[in-house]
Design a protein around this motif. Structure first.
Motif, PDB file in Angstrom:
ATOM      1  N   VAL A 113       0.929  -1.351  -0.028  1.00  0.00           N
ATOM      2  CA  VAL A 113       0.027   0.096   0.129  1.00  0.00           C
ATOM      3  C   VAL A 113       1.000   1.372   0.126  1.00  0.00           C
ATOM      4  O   VAL A 113       1.826   1.375   0.735  1.00  0.00           O
ATOM      5  CB  VAL A 113      -0.970  -0.154   1.438  1.00  0.00           C
ATOM      6  CG1 VAL A 113      -1.646   1.222   1.277  1.00  0.00           C
ATOM      7  CG2 VAL A 113      -1.757  -1.148   1.489  1.00  0.00           C
ATOM      8  N   LEU A 114       0.551   2.096  -1.004  1.00  0.00           N
ATOM      9  CA  LEU A 114       1.372   3.342  -0.903  1.00  0.00           C
ATOM     10  C   LEU A 114       1.081   4.086   0.202  1.00  0.00           C
ATOM     11  O   LEU A 114      -0.301   4.396   0.654  1.00  0.00           O
ATOM     12  CB  LEU A 114       0.944   4.165  -2.128  1.00  0.00           C
ATOM     13  CG  LEU A 114       1.574   3.587  -3.450  1.00  0.00           C
ATOM     14  CD1 LEU A 114       1.030   4.483  -4.681  1.00  0.00           C
ATOM     15  CD2 LEU A 114       3.261   3.560  -3.445  1.00  0.00           C
ATOM     16  N   THR A 115       1.849   4.980   0.948  1.00  0.00           N
ATOM     17  CA  THR A 115       1.598   5.895   1.936  1.00  0.00           C
ATOM     18  C   THR A 115       2.338   7.046   1.808  1.00  0.00           C
ATOM     19  O   THR A 115       3.424   6.999   1.240  1.00  0.00           O
ATOM     20  CB  THR A 115       1.839   5.019   3.341  1.00  0.00           C
ATOM     21  OG1 THR A 115       3.244   4.486   3.409  1.00  0.00           O
ATOM     22  CG2 THR A 115       1.014   3.937   3.681  1.00  0.00           C
ATOM     23  N   GLY A 116       2.176   8.032   2.646  1.00  0.00           N
ATOM     24  CA  GLY A 116       2.880   9.310   2.748  1.00  0.00           C
ATOM     25  C   GLY A 116       3.176  10.071   1.532  1.00  0.00           C
ATOM     26  O   GLY A 116       2.137  10.059   0.746  1.00  0.00           O
ATOM     27  N   GLU A 117       4.438  10.503   1.220  1.00  0.00           N
ATOM     28  CA  GLU A 117       4.511  11.238   0.039  1.00  0.00           C
ATOM     29  C   GLU A 117       4.392  10.399  -1.193  1.00  0.00           C
ATOM     30  O   GLU A 117       3.868  11.103  -2.156  1.00  0.00           O
ATOM     31  CB  GLU A 117       5.988  12.067   0.160  1.00  0.00           C
ATOM     32  CG  GLU A 117       6.027  13.076  -1.019  1.00  0.00           C
ATOM     33  CD  GLU A 117       7.299  13.966  -0.486  1.00  0.00           C
ATOM     34  OE1 GLU A 117       7.920  14.599  -1.577  1.00  0.00           O
ATOM     35  OE2 GLU A 117       7.560  14.152   0.560  1.00  0.00           O
ATOM     36  N   ASP A 118       4.754   9.340  -1.412  1.00  0.00           N
ATOM     37  CA  ASP A 118       4.330   8.532  -2.526  1.00  0.00           C
ATOM     38  C   ASP A 118       3.000   8.343  -2.800  1.00  0.00           C
ATOM     39  O   ASP A 118       2.589   8.550  -4.029  1.00  0.00           O
ATOM     40  CB  ASP A 118       5.021   7.036  -2.416  1.00  0.00           C
ATOM     41  CG  ASP A 118       6.733   6.989  -2.229  1.00  0.00           C
ATOM     42  OD1 ASP A 118       7.199   7.890  -2.728  1.00  0.00           O
ATOM     43  OD2 ASP A 118       6.991   6.070  -1.420  1.00  0.00           O
ATOM     44  N   ALA A 119       1.996   8.376  -1.731  1.00  0.00           N
ATOM     45  CA  ALA A 119       0.637   8.225  -2.026  1.00  0.00           C
ATOM     46  C   ALA A 119       0.113   9.565  -2.684  1.00  0.00           C
ATOM     47  O   ALA A 119      -0.619   9.545  -3.608  1.00  0.00           O
ATOM     48  CB  ALA A 119       0.066   7.997  -0.704  1.00  0.00           C
TER      49      ALA A 119
END
Length: 52
Positions: free
Chosen positions: A10-16
């Protein structure tokens, strides 16, 4: 025997945030890009020799 397929992370943070912004700001392909892709497709179609 095939290896099991792992779960997609799952993408989280700035990548999301980057992914979300990129998916909202999609521009259509230019006419030149479409013509270039069509030429490449026609070339590969002409050299493909698959027995059906």
């Amino acid at each position: 025997m095939a290896k099991p397929i792992r779960e997609t992370p799952v993408l989280t943070g700035e990548d999301a945030l980057k992914f979300e912004m990129a998916s909202q700001n999609v521009s259509p392909a230019s006419k030149e890009e479409k013509e270039e892709a069509k030429k490449a497709y026609e070339f590969f179609q002409s050299v493909a020799t698959f027995a059906l």
